[in-house]
Write a protein that holds these residues in place. Structure first.
Motif, PDB file in Angstrom:
ATOM      1  N   MET A 124       0.803  -1.010   0.026  1.00  0.00           N
ATOM      2  CA  MET A 124      -0.167  -0.174  -0.068  1.00  0.00           C
ATOM      3  C   MET A 124       0.828   1.260   0.035  1.00  0.00           C
ATOM      4  N   THR A 125       1.811   1.180   0.996  1.00  0.00           N
ATOM      5  CA  THR A 125       2.735   2.369   0.887  1.00  0.00           C
ATOM      6  C   THR A 125       3.699   2.596  -0.378  1.00  0.00           C
ATOM      7  N   GLN A 126       4.021   1.477  -1.073  1.00  0.00           N
ATOM      8  CA  GLN A 126       4.607   1.430  -2.390  1.00  0.00           C
ATOM      9  C   GLN A 126       3.753   2.239  -3.235  1.00  0.00           C
ATOM     10  N   ALA A 127       2.676   1.655  -3.445  1.00  0.00           N
ATOM     11  CA  ALA A 127       1.533   2.385  -4.617  1.00  0.00           C
ATOM     12  C   ALA A 127       1.524   3.849  -4.291  1.00  0.00           C
ATOM     13  N   LEU A 128       1.389   4.256  -3.123  1.00  0.00           N
ATOM     14  CA  LEU A 128       1.027   5.752  -2.493  1.00  0.00           C
ATOM     15  C   LEU A 128       2.238   6.429  -2.828  1.00  0.00           C
ATOM     16  N   LEU A 129       3.759   6.183  -2.691  1.00  0.00           N
ATOM     17  CA  LEU A 129       4.825   6.686  -2.969  1.00  0.00           C
ATOM     18  C   LEU A 129       4.968   6.774  -4.394  1.00  0.00           C
ATOM     19  N   LEU A 130       4.549   5.714  -4.965  1.00  0.00           N
ATOM     20  CA  LEU A 130       4.433   5.828  -6.609  1.00  0.00           C
ATOM     21  C   LEU A 130       3.702   6.771  -7.318  1.00  0.00           C
ATOM     22  N   ASN A 131       2.579   6.690  -6.773  1.00  0.00           N
ATOM     23  CA  ASN A 131       1.702   8.058  -7.142  1.00  0.00           C
ATOM     24  C   ASN A 131       2.049   9.151  -6.872  1.00  0.00           C
ATOM     25  N   LEU A 132       2.619   9.469  -5.570  1.00  0.00           N
ATOM     26  CA  LEU A 132       3.159  10.738  -5.161  1.00  0.00           C
ATOM     27  C   LEU A 132       4.159  11.160  -6.095  1.00  0.00           C
ATOM     28  N   TYR A 133       5.082  10.145  -6.584  1.00  0.00           N
ATOM     29  CA  TYR A 133       6.305  10.501  -7.551  1.00  0.00           C
ATOM     30  C   TYR A 133       5.775  10.920  -8.866  1.00  0.00           C
ATOM     31  N   ARG A 134       4.698  10.098  -9.341  1.00  0.00           N
ATOM     32  CA  ARG A 134       4.090  10.432 -10.713  1.00  0.00           C
ATOM     33  C   ARG A 134       3.723  11.941 -10.597  1.00  0.00           C
ATOM     34  N   ARG A 135       2.833  12.329  -9.777  1.00  0.00           N
ATOM     35  CA  ARG A 135       2.273  13.490  -9.569  1.00  0.00           C
ATOM     36  C   ARG A 135       3.489  14.394  -9.527  1.00  0.00           C
ATOM     37  N   ALA A 136       4.359  14.285  -8.819  1.00  0.00           N
ATOM     38  CA  ALA A 136       5.431  15.467  -8.558  1.00  0.00           C
ATOM     39  C   ALA A 136       6.049  15.556  -9.923  1.00  0.00           C
ATOM     40  N   THR A 137       6.467  14.471 -10.519  1.00  0.00           N
ATOM     41  CA  THR A 137       7.131  14.419 -11.763  1.00  0.00           C
ATOM     42  C   THR A 137       6.401  15.515 -12.897  1.00  0.00           C
ATOM     43  N   ARG A 138       4.933  15.132 -13.112  1.00  0.00           N
ATOM     44  CA  ARG A 138       4.046  15.784 -13.673  1.00  0.00           C
ATOM     45  C   ARG A 138       3.949  17.042 -13.387  1.00  0.00           C
ATOM     46  N   LEU A 139       4.051  17.688 -12.350  1.00  0.00           N
ATOM     47  CA  LEU A 139       3.816  19.027 -11.968  1.00  0.00           C
ATOM     48  C   LEU A 139       5.368  19.573 -12.187  1.00  0.00           C
ATOM     49  N   VAL A 140       6.416  19.023 -12.017  1.00  0.00           N
ATOM     50  CA  VAL A 140       7.782  19.624 -12.326  1.00  0.00           C
ATOM     51  C   VAL A 140       7.805  19.718 -13.873  1.00  0.00           C
ATOM     52  N   PHE A 141       7.637  18.559 -14.444  1.00  0.00           N
ATOM     53  CA  PHE A 141       7.439  18.856 -16.201  1.00  0.00           C
ATOM     54  C   PHE A 141       6.601  19.685 -16.671  1.00  0.00           C
ATOM     55  N   ASN A 142       5.636  20.229 -16.055  1.00  0.00           N
ATOM     56  CA  ASN A 142       4.384  20.958 -16.336  1.00  0.00           C
ATOM     57  C   ASN A 142       5.067  22.431 -16.284  1.00  0.00           C
ATOM     58  N   LEU A 143       5.822  22.627 -14.915  1.00  0.00           N
ATOM     59  CA  LEU A 143       6.558  23.694 -14.815  1.00  0.00           C
ATOM     60  C   LEU A 143       7.547  24.127 -15.869  1.00  0.00           C
ATOM     61  N   VAL A 144       8.311  23.004 -16.003  1.00  0.00           N
ATOM     62  CA  VAL A 144       9.414  23.248 -16.880  1.00  0.00           C
ATOM     63  C   VAL A 144       9.024  23.631 -18.289  1.00  0.00           C
ATOM     64  N   LEU A 145       7.678  22.962 -18.775  1.00  0.00           N
ATOM     65  CA  LEU A 145       7.085  23.148 -20.209  1.00  0.00           C
ATOM     66  C   LEU A 145       6.662  24.577 -20.260  1.00  0.00           C
ATOM     67  N   VAL A 146       5.997  25.210 -19.199  1.00  0.00           N
ATOM     68  CA  VAL A 146       5.544  26.334 -19.274  1.00  0.00           C
ATOM     69  C   VAL A 146       6.545  27.343 -19.405  1.00  0.00           C
ATOM     70  N   THR A 147       7.562  27.073 -18.528  1.00  0.00           N
ATOM     71  CA  THR A 147       8.636  28.142 -18.684  1.00  0.00           C
ATOM     72  C   THR A 147       9.367  28.160 -19.983  1.00  0.00           C
ATOM     73  N   LEU A 148       9.697  26.878 -20.493  1.00  0.00           N
ATOM     74  CA  LEU A 148      10.379  26.721 -21.927  1.00  0.00           C
ATOM     75  C   LEU A 148       9.321  27.557 -22.987  1.00  0.00           C
ATOM     76  N   LEU A 149       7.927  27.311 -22.786  1.00  0.00           N
ATOM     77  CA  LEU A 149       7.014  27.984 -23.897  1.00  0.00           C
ATOM     78  C   LEU A 149       7.097  29.231 -23.631  1.00  0.00           C
ATOM     79  N   LEU A 150       7.242  29.939 -22.509  1.00  0.00           N
ATOM     80  CA  LEU A 150       7.342  31.295 -22.123  1.00  0.00           C
ATOM     81  C   LEU A 150       8.509  31.966 -22.910  1.00  0.00           C
ATOM     82  N   GLY A 151       9.567  31.204 -22.529  1.00  0.00           N
ATOM     83  CA  GLY A 151      10.980  31.605 -22.985  1.00  0.00           C
ATOM     84  C   GLY A 151      10.939  31.467 -24.446  1.00  0.00           C
ATOM     85  N   LEU A 152      10.225  30.535 -24.975  1.00  0.00           N
ATOM     86  CA  LEU A 152      10.065  30.677 -26.558  1.00  0.00           C
ATOM     87  C   LEU A 152       9.418  31.797 -27.208  1.00  0.00           C
ATOM     88  N   PHE A 153       8.196  32.100 -26.537  1.00  0.00           N
ATOM     89  CA  PHE A 153       7.458  33.134 -26.988  1.00  0.00           C
ATOM     90  C   PHE A 153       8.324  34.546 -26.911  1.00  0.00           C
TER      91      PHE A 153
END
Length: 139
Positions: free
Chosen positions: A1-30
């Motif tokens: 149970m804790t492994q699934a929770l940690l894996l889910n937390l990792y996926r959410r954190a990765t998506r958040l970081v990648f979204n922030l980087v993507l928004v930053t790159l798009l802003l820089g591109l514009f």
């Protein structure tokens, strides 16, 4: 149970970081595209056309690299992996940018130009092989 929770937390954190980087790159591109258009007038006001073109080429190649980085992040979200061919395309774009900057600065000898060109050709050959032997293709 804790492994699934940690894996889910990792996926959410990765998506958040990648979204922030993507928004930053798009802003820089514009911002980069806007500045390139604003600096287009410098091509006409520089003492020589060569200096103006150097800045224009540098900015354009930098924007291409940022665009390729955005593509890597979008591909990661789409396929949940980074494809080797895309990374090699970024390598080719970076190598071409540096080669052109050194050519404009006239800082290359014949041997340096030859070796850098061989490096670019090796990256292009690697990209061709990555496309040819892609995991999604059947042999």
């Amino acid at each position: 149970m804790t492994q699934a929770l940690l894996l889910n937390l990792y996926r959410r954190a990765t998506r958040l970081v990648f979204n922030l980087v993507l928004v930053t790159l798009l802003l820089g591109l514009f911002v980069g595209v806007g500045r390139s258009f604003l600096e287009l007038g410098l091509t006409f006001t520089e003492p020589t056309v060569r200096l103006g073109l150097k800045d224009l080429v540098t900015n354009t190649l930098s924007l291409i690299i940022v665009l390729e980085l955005v593509r890597v992040f979008v591909d990661y979200f789409e396929f949940e992996r980074v494809r080797l061919e895309v990374l090699l395309e970024i390598g080719v774009a970076l190598a071409l940018r540096e080669l052109l900057l050194l050519l404009f600065a006239e800082e290359l000898s014949g041997l340096d130009l030859f070796l850098r060109t061989l490096g670019i050709l090796a990256l292009v050959a690697g990209r061709t092989l990555a496309v040819q032997f892609s995991p999604r293709r059947s042999p």
